[in-house]
Motif scaffolding. Structure first.
Motif, mmCIF file in Angstrom:
data_model
loop_
_atom_site.group_PDB
_atom_site.id
_atom_site.type_symbol
_atom_site.label_atom_id
_atom_site.label_comp_id
_atom_site.label_asym_id
_atom_site.label_seq_id
_atom_site.Cartn_x
_atom_site.Cartn_y
_atom_site.Cartn_z
ATOM 1 N N ARG A 1 0.849 -1.190 0.000
ATOM 2 C CA ARG A 1 0.000 0.000 0.000
ATOM 3 C C ARG A 1 0.891 1.249 0.000
ATOM 4 N NH1 ARG A 1 -2.772 -3.915 -0.466
ATOM 5 N NH2 ARG A 1 -4.876 -4.242 0.303
ATOM 6 N N PRO A 2 1.595 1.491 -1.123
ATOM 7 C CA PRO A 2 2.549 2.615 -1.164
ATOM 8 C C PRO A 2 1.907 3.969 -0.837
ATOM 9 C CG PRO A 2 2.285 1.620 -3.345
ATOM 10 C CD PRO A 2 1.532 0.773 -2.384
ATOM 11 N N GLU A 3 0.637 4.123 -1.131
ATOM 12 C CA GLU A 3 -0.040 5.389 -0.825
ATOM 13 C C GLU A 3 -0.139 5.637 0.681
ATOM 14 O OE1 GLU A 3 -3.401 2.346 -0.846
ATOM 15 O OE2 GLU A 3 -1.487 2.621 -1.844
ATOM 16 N N LEU A 4 0.049 4.581 1.467
ATOM 17 C CA LEU A 4 0.000 4.709 2.927
ATOM 18 C C LEU A 4 1.386 4.560 3.573
ATOM 19 C CD1 LEU A 4 -3.243 2.675 3.739
ATOM 20 C CD2 LEU A 4 -2.963 5.158 3.617
ATOM 21 N N SER A 5 2.432 4.639 2.770
ATOM 22 C CA SER A 5 3.782 4.442 3.327
ATOM 23 C C SER A 5 4.119 5.475 4.394
ATOM 24 C CB SER A 5 4.834 4.432 2.219
ATOM 25 O OG SER A 5 4.850 5.669 1.557
ATOM 26 N N TRP A 6 3.458 6.627 4.374
ATOM 27 C CA TRP A 6 3.678 7.640 5.410
ATOM 28 C C TRP A 6 3.324 7.112 6.794
ATOM 29 C CZ3 TRP A 6 -0.415 9.296 8.382
ATOM 30 C CH2 TRP A 6 -1.694 9.017 7.901
ATOM 31 N N LEU A 7 2.477 6.086 6.844
ATOM 32 C CA LEU A 7 2.078 5.504 8.130
ATOM 33 C C LEU A 7 3.227 4.799 8.847
ATOM 34 C CD1 LEU A 7 -1.453 4.014 7.371
ATOM 35 C CD2 LEU A 7 -0.885 5.961 8.826
ATOM 36 N N THR A 8 4.244 4.412 8.107
ATOM 37 C CA THR A 8 5.365 3.721 8.758
ATOM 38 C C THR A 8 6.045 4.623 9.781
ATOM 39 O OG1 THR A 8 6.917 4.314 6.989
ATOM 40 C CG2 THR A 8 5.734 2.218 6.765
ATOM 41 N N ASN A 9 5.881 5.946 9.621
ATOM 42 C CA ASN A 9 6.437 6.890 10.596
ATOM 43 C C ASN A 9 5.625 6.943 11.886
ATOM 44 O OD1 ASN A 9 8.510 7.646 8.841
ATOM 45 N ND2 ASN A 9 7.184 9.136 7.845
ATOM 46 N N THR A 10 4.435 6.328 11.882
ATOM 47 C CA THR A 10 3.588 6.348 13.080
ATOM 48 C C THR A 10 3.776 5.088 13.927
ATOM 49 O OG1 THR A 10 1.610 5.233 12.168
ATOM 50 C CG2 THR A 10 1.846 7.604 11.736
ATOM 51 N N ILE A 11 4.640 4.189 13.480
ATOM 52 C CA ILE A 11 4.814 2.939 14.221
ATOM 53 C C ILE A 11 5.508 3.204 15.553
ATOM 54 C CG2 ILE A 11 5.914 0.666 14.254
ATOM 55 C CD1 ILE A 11 5.490 0.530 11.227
ATOM 56 N N SER A 12 4.864 2.746 16.604
ATOM 57 C CA SER A 12 5.375 2.891 17.968
ATOM 58 C C SER A 12 5.313 1.531 18.640
ATOM 59 C CB SER A 12 4.514 3.889 18.754
ATOM 60 O OG SER A 12 4.530 5.148 18.164
ATOM 61 N N GLY A 13 5.586 1.541 19.916
ATOM 62 C CA GLY A 13 5.506 0.308 20.690
ATOM 63 C C GLY A 13 6.856 -0.079 21.220
ATOM 64 N N ASP B 1 -10.715 3.861 7.594
ATOM 65 C CA ASP B 1 -10.435 3.297 6.269
ATOM 66 C C ASP B 1 -8.951 2.972 6.110
ATOM 67 O OD1 ASP B 1 -13.069 3.392 5.432
ATOM 68 O OD2 ASP B 1 -12.856 5.325 4.426
ATOM 69 N N GLU B 2 -8.094 3.873 6.543
ATOM 70 C CA GLU B 2 -6.648 3.631 6.445
ATOM 71 C C GLU B 2 -6.234 2.451 7.326
ATOM 72 O OE1 GLU B 2 -7.573 7.555 5.016
ATOM 73 O OE2 GLU B 2 -8.003 6.675 6.971
ATOM 74 N N ARG B 3 -6.796 2.374 8.516
ATOM 75 C CA ARG B 3 -6.445 1.270 9.421
ATOM 76 C C ARG B 3 -6.893 -0.072 8.850
ATOM 77 N NH1 ARG B 3 -8.200 5.048 13.974
ATOM 78 N NH2 ARG B 3 -10.137 3.926 13.847
ATOM 79 N N LEU B 4 -8.096 -0.113 8.286
ATOM 80 C CA LEU B 4 -8.581 -1.362 7.686
ATOM 81 C C LEU B 4 -7.748 -1.743 6.463
ATOM 82 C CD1 LEU B 4 -12.436 -0.838 8.006
ATOM 83 C CD2 LEU B 4 -11.001 -2.380 9.354
ATOM 84 N N THR B 5 -7.302 -0.758 5.703
ATOM 85 C CA THR B 5 -6.444 -1.024 4.548
ATOM 86 C C THR B 5 -5.112 -1.624 4.998
ATOM 87 O OG1 THR B 5 -7.496 0.761 3.308
ATOM 88 C CG2 THR B 5 -5.345 0.033 2.532
ATOM 89 N N VAL B 6 -4.564 -1.121 6.092
ATOM 90 C CA VAL B 6 -3.326 -1.685 6.635
ATOM 91 C C VAL B 6 -3.543 -3.129 7.073
ATOM 92 C CG1 VAL B 6 -1.679 -1.557 8.550
ATOM 93 C CG2 VAL B 6 -2.292 0.514 7.293
#
Length: 181
Positions: free
Chosen positions: A75-87, A132-137
């Motif tokens: 899902r390259p259109e959501l690659s910006w989400l990789t910056n939100t990875i925490s934990g 929608d973005e979370r379900l796509t992930v």
């Protein structure tokens, strides 16, 4: 993937490596260790030290990289989400003692369950990270898992399943309200 817990929420993507280690936890010369004390038959206290060669911080970092790569590729259109990875690492045993002063050069945050719950609750929502973005992930991660698992599991898309649950719940609510009239 070897991810123990994956949480997708308004505040981002949270990945957790969970360890149910009792005793004193520390890191010595790059190796995570736990020191457990127990009473033997003669009531004498015994101490056991266990070394964990593949540390939980390395495991967490591997999981983070794997999930980031999967999102970026699928899902390259959501690659910006990789910056939100925490934990990080969750030490879940109620009798764990973390010697923070003896943990250096770790590559992942760590803490007890309560501390992680507090941290998640205090985190701010990420702009643009809706349902929608979370379900796509979720769909991207399930697709990847099915390609790499020994047994393929028949999976409906997260979006389709959410819509089905919504429709089913709405119908039950309408029937319930109609029963009162």
């Amino acid at each position: 993937t070897d991810t123990d817990v994956l949480l997708l929420g308004e505040s981002g993507i949270w990945i957790f490596e969970v360890k149910y280690w009792a005793g004193v936890i520390f890191k010595q010369e790059g190796t995570w260790k736990q020191r457990k004390s127990f009473h033997g038959k003669n009531r004498k206290v015994h101490v056991e030290e266990i070394s964990h060669e593949l540390g939980p911080d390395a495991q967490w970092l591997n999981q983070k990289e794997e999930i980031s790569r999967t999102i970026t590729i699928r899902r390259p259109e959501l690659s910006w989400l990789t910056n939100t990875i925490s934990g990080g690492i969750v030490f879940a045993h109620p009798e764990v003692v973390i010697k923070s002063q003896n943990i250096r050069e770790n590559t992942a945050p760590y803490g007890k369950v309560g501390a992680w719950i507090k941290r998640i609750h205090q985190s701010k929502p990420v702009d643009g990270l809706g349902i929608d973005e979370r379900l796509t992930v979720v769909d991207a991660l399930v697709e990847w898992a099915n390609l790499n698992e020994r047994e393929v599991v028949e999976v409906v898309s997260a979006q389709a399943e959410a819509e089905r649950i919504y429709d089913e719940t709405s119908q039950k609510l309408l029937e319930y309200v109609a029963g009162w009239m």
